[in-house]
Design a protein around this motif. Structure first.
Motif, short mmCIF file in Angstrom:
data_model
loop_
_atom_site.label_atom_id
_atom_site.label_comp_id
_atom_site.label_asym_id
_atom_site.label_seq_id
_atom_site.Cartn_x
_atom_site.Cartn_y
_atom_site.Cartn_z
N PRO A 53 1.14 -1.22 0.49
CA PRO A 53 -0.25 -0.01 0.50
C PRO A 53 0.56 1.37 -0.19
CG PRO A 53 -0.28 -0.65 2.03
CD PRO A 53 0.56 -1.96 1.16
N GLN A 71 1.28 5.42 0.74
CA GLN A 71 0.52 6.29 1.40
C GLN A 71 0.64 7.73 0.60
OE1 GLN A 71 2.50 5.43 5.27
NE2 GLN A 71 0.90 4.61 5.66
N ASN A 115 -4.63 1.48 -8.80
CA ASN A 115 -5.26 2.13 -8.12
C ASN A 115 -6.25 1.04 -7.47
OD1 ASN A 115 -7.05 1.15 -10.26
ND2 ASN A 115 -7.35 3.06 -10.92
N ALA A 116 -7.46 1.57 -6.88
CA ALA A 116 -8.26 0.88 -6.50
C ALA A 116 -9.35 0.25 -6.87
CB ALA A 116 -8.70 2.05 -5.40
N SER A 137 -9.14 5.81 -8.04
CA SER A 137 -9.28 5.81 -6.99
C SER A 137 -8.70 5.57 -6.10
CB SER A 137 -10.56 5.89 -6.64
OG SER A 137 -12.14 5.87 -7.11
N ALA A 138 -8.25 6.31 -4.90
CA ALA A 138 -7.31 5.60 -3.51
C ALA A 138 -8.13 4.53 -3.08
CB ALA A 138 -7.16 6.41 -2.70
N PRO A 139 -7.27 3.62 -2.47
CA PRO A 139 -6.48 3.41 -2.03
C PRO A 139 -5.13 2.82 -3.27
CG PRO A 139 -6.78 1.69 -1.18
CD PRO A 139 -8.17 2.21 -1.68
N TYR A 140 -4.24 3.61 -3.03
CA TYR A 140 -2.86 2.83 -4.00
C TYR A 140 -2.08 2.22 -4.19
CZ TYR A 140 -4.75 7.36 -6.97
OH TYR A 140 -6.01 8.01 -7.23
N GLN A 141 -1.98 1.18 -5.05
CA GLN A 141 -0.99 0.24 -4.19
C GLN A 141 0.60 -0.45 -5.39
OE1 GLN A 141 -2.44 -3.90 -2.97
NE2 GLN A 141 -4.01 -4.08 -5.25
N ALA A 152 5.07 9.69 -2.29
CA ALA A 152 4.46 8.25 -1.95
C ALA A 152 5.33 8.09 -1.58
CB ALA A 152 4.24 7.88 -3.12
#
Length: 453
Positions: free
Chosen positions: A34, A36, A68-69, A361-365, A398
């Motif tokens: 993940p 931030q 992305n989400a 959309s977030a969350p991104y990973q 990030a």
């Protein structure tokens, strides 16, 4: 539908069902991390920690993606981590002397008096004819500032507004002058607001004296202060990223080895020296990619010794940045060794930065760890239209969770070998496609054989 058409449809279905025809998913990668986000997007940059570098299947991070989400793979670029050049300024206040002469005179004639060190004590004009004398410019004494000149900062009387243009000349003896181009300063006022442009660029060379002659208007303003500025810039070198401590495997007495999950361009190693009064001459060697023999990398002296009431520590050895997967440290027993514990080693390489465009959309990973991964990175200038290097520092940032690097370090510490499950799946799929292709070819030949009969 005849047999031939049926075979074509079957073969096409098999090909479309193969993995390369499917959109990538984060689950296709062994690690999903993940992210931030902070700062202003939509572009964000992440300095890849060493733990993520070790979790990848390829040293060039070709198996890295950002999702992305919604599960969509995002556009990204890989670039060396930025290191802004450091800038050290030195300034010195200067003496200044007015240059008086006729308005149409190219350069006023002067008489000077200097001290034994060359510092100007007095500058007086040589009056020629009866023409009206005006202040054509200023003579600046830089003899006490023995540094390259990069800037000239001037301040002048408040009543002189607008743009001030002048020529700049340099000399070491007040007789021979070199042209340093033109400078411009400005003071503009509007609606109780004031804008000052007080600094002028200089070529970065040394000089003892500067002569400033105003161009238009030819009446120079009264100076209030003059400062010479020298700027020392250091080269921008990408920072190092360090691994967690890795425990060595013992071999012969005084010999220890380490094996990384993949070959990395190592720049430096650090050997833990937990005991005081340690002195260890060492030699370092490596098995380079594709070679079964140990190749010497260099020698060094590691120590932790007391000096002036505190420990002096030297625990690092520099490397050349060549890809290395296996390291061997040999300790000269005459120094007393490294103690009874197995030595721990940290390795470092130049950091890589991932820059991605945060769509959706977030969350991104961030995902990585795929043996068959192929690079999808864009050039940085394509990802960010109109990109300039200075812009990189303004992008959003990030980061990965603080506890993540340690977890990944433990997971990849013993990671060697291949992803046999994925290789097996590919083998089965390719074998199936080959079988279907053979069946289709066989069925296509039968009508021709029957016609021949």
């Amino acid at each position: 539908m005849n047999k031939s058409s049926w075979c074509y449809c079957l073969l096409l279905s098999a090909l479309l069902g193969a993995p390369w025809a499917l959109a990538e998913q984060a689950a296709d990668y062994s690690e999903q991390v993940p992210l931030q986000l902070s700062g202003t997007g939509p572009w964000y940059r992440l300095e890849v920690p060493m733990a993520l570098q070790l979790a990848a299947r390829h040293a060039d991070l070709r198996d890295l993606r950002v999702f992305n989400a919604e599960g969509e793979a995002l556009a990204y670029a890989l670039t060396p981590a930025s290191a802004l050049p450091t800038e050290k300024r030195q300034e010195a206040a200067l003496k200044w002397f007015p240059l008086l002469g006729a308005a149409d005179q190219a350069a006023p004639a002067i008489r000077v008096q200097r001290s034994t060190t060359g510092t100007l004590v007095e500058v007086t004009p040589e009056v020629q004819g009866a023409a009206e004398q005006v202040r054509r410019g200023w003579l600046l004494d830089v003899s006490t500032f023995d540094q390259p000149l990069h800037r000239l900062r001037l301040d002048w009387s408040s009543e002189a507004e607008g743009f001030q243009r002048f020529s700049i000349e340099a000399s070491d003896d007040l007789q021979h002058w070199s042209n340093w181009g033109e400078g411009q300063i400005a003071r503009l006022s509007f609606a109780n607001e004031r804008i000052d442009q007080r600094e002028v660029e200089l070529p970065g060379t040394k000089a003892r004296y500067l002569r400033l002659l105003w161009l238009a208007p030819q009446q120079a303003p009264a100076l209030v202060s003059a400062h010479a500025v020298s700027i020392e810039r250091s080269a921008a070198v990408p920072p190092l990223v360090w691994s967690q401590a890795l425990t060595g495997q013992p071999g012969k007495p005084g010999e220890f080895s380490w094996e990384l999950p993949l070959s990395l361009p190592l720049e430096r190693i650090k050997v833990a020296l937990p005991q005081a009064n340690t002195l260890a001459p060492v030699s370092l060697s490596a098995r380079l990619q594709g070679s079964p023999q140990w190749q010497p990398l260099g020698r060094g002296l590691l120590y932790r010794l007391p000096q002036d009431g505190k420990d002096v520590l030297h625990d690092e050895i520099e490397l050349s940045g060549y890809p290395i997967q296996q390291l061997r440290l040999q300790v000269d027993p005459r120094g007393g060794g490294l103690g009874t514990q197995q030595p721990q080693l940290q390795v470092a390489m130049r950091a890589t930065q991932v820059v991605f465009l945060a769509r959706g959309s977030a969350p991104y990973q961030l995902a990585l760890g795929q043996l068959a991964g192929q690079s999808a990175a864009l050039p940085l200038g394509t990802l960010i239209p109109g990109y300039e290097p200075a812009r990189l520092a303004t992008l959003g940032v990030a980061t990965v969770p603080a506890e993540l690097p340690q977890r990944l370090e433990h997971e990849v510490a013993a990671q060697v070998g291949s992803d046999w499950q994925r290789i097996g799946l590919w083998a089965v799929l390719l074998a199936g496609v080959a079988l279907l292709g053979g069946m289709a070819f066989s069925l296509l030949r039968k009508p021709n054989a029957a016609q021949g009969d």
